[in-house]
Design a protein around this motif. Structure first.
Motif, mmCIF file in Angstrom:
data_model
loop_
_atom_site.group_PDB
_atom_site.id
_atom_site.type_symbol
_atom_site.label_atom_id
_atom_site.label_comp_id
_atom_site.label_asym_id
_atom_site.label_seq_id
_atom_site.Cartn_x
_atom_site.Cartn_y
_atom_site.Cartn_z
ATOM 1 N N ILE A 66 9.581 -24.573 68.145
ATOM 2 C CA ILE A 66 8.275 -24.795 67.534
ATOM 3 C C ILE A 66 7.383 -23.580 67.775
ATOM 4 O O ILE A 66 6.731 -23.065 66.860
ATOM 5 C CB ILE A 66 7.635 -26.076 68.097
ATOM 6 C CG1 ILE A 66 8.445 -27.301 67.682
ATOM 7 C CG2 ILE A 66 6.185 -26.215 67.611
ATOM 8 C CD1 ILE A 66 8.032 -28.576 68.398
ATOM 9 N N THR A 69 7.877 -20.267 65.766
ATOM 10 C CA THR A 69 7.326 -20.133 64.419
ATOM 11 C C THR A 69 6.239 -19.072 64.359
ATOM 12 O O THR A 69 6.124 -18.349 63.366
ATOM 13 C CB THR A 69 6.766 -21.482 63.943
ATOM 14 O OG1 THR A 69 7.773 -22.480 64.043
ATOM 15 C CG2 THR A 69 6.285 -21.401 62.509
ATOM 16 N N LEU A 142 -1.677 -27.258 66.016
ATOM 17 C CA LEU A 142 -0.566 -26.604 65.329
ATOM 18 C C LEU A 142 0.751 -27.301 65.636
ATOM 19 O O LEU A 142 1.596 -27.495 64.745
ATOM 20 C CB LEU A 142 -0.493 -25.127 65.736
ATOM 21 C CG LEU A 142 0.617 -24.310 65.078
ATOM 22 C CD1 LEU A 142 0.438 -24.277 63.568
ATOM 23 C CD2 LEU A 142 0.647 -22.888 65.650
ATOM 24 N N LEU A 146 3.271 -28.885 62.932
ATOM 25 C CA LEU A 146 4.639 -28.411 62.751
ATOM 26 C C LEU A 146 5.680 -29.454 63.131
ATOM 27 O O LEU A 146 6.759 -29.499 62.537
ATOM 28 C CB LEU A 146 4.860 -27.139 63.578
ATOM 29 C CG LEU A 146 4.067 -25.899 63.167
ATOM 30 C CD1 LEU A 146 4.319 -24.766 64.154
ATOM 31 C CD2 LEU A 146 4.430 -25.464 61.754
ATOM 32 N N ALA A 147 5.376 -30.262 64.143
ATOM 33 C CA ALA A 147 6.364 -31.236 64.636
ATOM 34 C C ALA A 147 5.668 -32.543 64.979
ATOM 35 O O ALA A 147 5.490 -32.874 66.161
ATOM 36 C CB ALA A 147 7.093 -30.672 65.852
ATOM 37 N N THR A 160 3.591 -22.404 72.662
ATOM 38 C CA THR A 160 2.881 -21.833 71.524
ATOM 39 C C THR A 160 1.735 -20.948 71.986
ATOM 40 O O THR A 160 1.479 -19.894 71.389
ATOM 41 C CB THR A 160 2.357 -22.960 70.613
ATOM 42 O OG1 THR A 160 3.459 -23.750 70.171
ATOM 43 C CG2 THR A 160 1.623 -22.389 69.409
#
Length: 250
Positions: A66, A69, A142, A146-147, A160
């Protein structure tokens, strides 16, 4: 007896071309770039295998994917596309202006390349730092974007936030690469990904027992910093002010 005068070199007839020095230079640059690209790809494979071996198919590896990205998108935009398209022509134009000004008056103190750096680099650093900080602050949102429903959102958020630094470091790397390419230096820009992967592998192997998969995310930050440091000395040398001292008066 008088010494024999040296024979002047023969003049090329009109319409003939100079020796293909530029062609040989471009061929060498292409070969070096291809070799470094291949080395970077092999190091990237070793990086992926290292992370897979240490963390396997787990929540930890998913959290890293994740966070991955962010650098994946940042590299495409800030190293290869935007910076190259905008800044290589800008630096090439500044180099042409520098040469033209020196031809007109060798004692001119201004330098178009230095002026371009002073006008653009501080603003770029500020904008990239602000973007990286905002991304780090917004990491929880975020991750949810994303997940959605990920099992360990805090781990993905931590990773992240560590990789968010690449928004800054990749932007500076792209800036340096554009400047070096405009000056005809292709070796270091081609080698930045090798330095990047080495940083990830070394940090992951060193810290994984303490930080878990966060070590891999920290390695992304360390590797991106190595990309800057790899080019920094040459960038400073090429973009320092080129000043020809004025002749002294008697």
């Amino acid at each position: 007896p008088h010494p024999t005068a040296p024979t002047p070199p023969p003049r090329r007839a009109p319409g003939t071309t100079a020796p293909p020095l530029l062609g040989r230079f471009l061929a060498r640059a292409a070969a070096v770039t291809a070799a470094l690209t291949a080395a970077s790809a092999l190091l990237g494979l070793l990086r992926d295998q290292t992370i897979a071996h240490l963390f396997g198919a787990s929540v930890e590896s998913d959290a890293f994917l994740i966070a991955w990205t962010v650098p994946e998108m940042a590299a495409t935009l800030l190293i290869e596309d935007a910076m190259a398209l905008l800044l290589v022509p800008a630096f090439s134009h500044a180099l042409a202006r520098r040469a033209a000004r020196r031809t007109q008056d060798p004692a001119l103190a201004d330098d178009a390349v230095r002026a371009l750096v002073l006008a653009t680099l501080p603003r770029l650093c500020a904008a990239l730092a602000a973007a990286a900080a905002l991304l780090a602050l917004g990491a929880p949102w975020l991750v949810r974007l994303l997940a959605p429903g990920f099992g360990d959102p805090q781990l993905a958020t931590d990773c992240t936030r560590l990789t968010a630094v690449t928004v800054f470091t990749f932007g500076i790397t792209g800036y340096f690469s554009a400047a070096l390419r405009a000056h005809g230096h292709f070796l270091l820009p081609a080698g930045v990904y090798a330095a990047y992967n080495i940083g990830i592998i070394a940090t992951t192997l060193t810290l994984h027992s303490l930080w878990g998969v966060r070590a891999a995310a920290a390695g992304v930050a360390v590797g991106s910093l190595l990309m800057i440091l790899t080019q920094l000395p040459t960038f400073l040398r090429l973009t320092r002010a080129h000043r020809t001292p004025a002749p002294s008066r008697a």
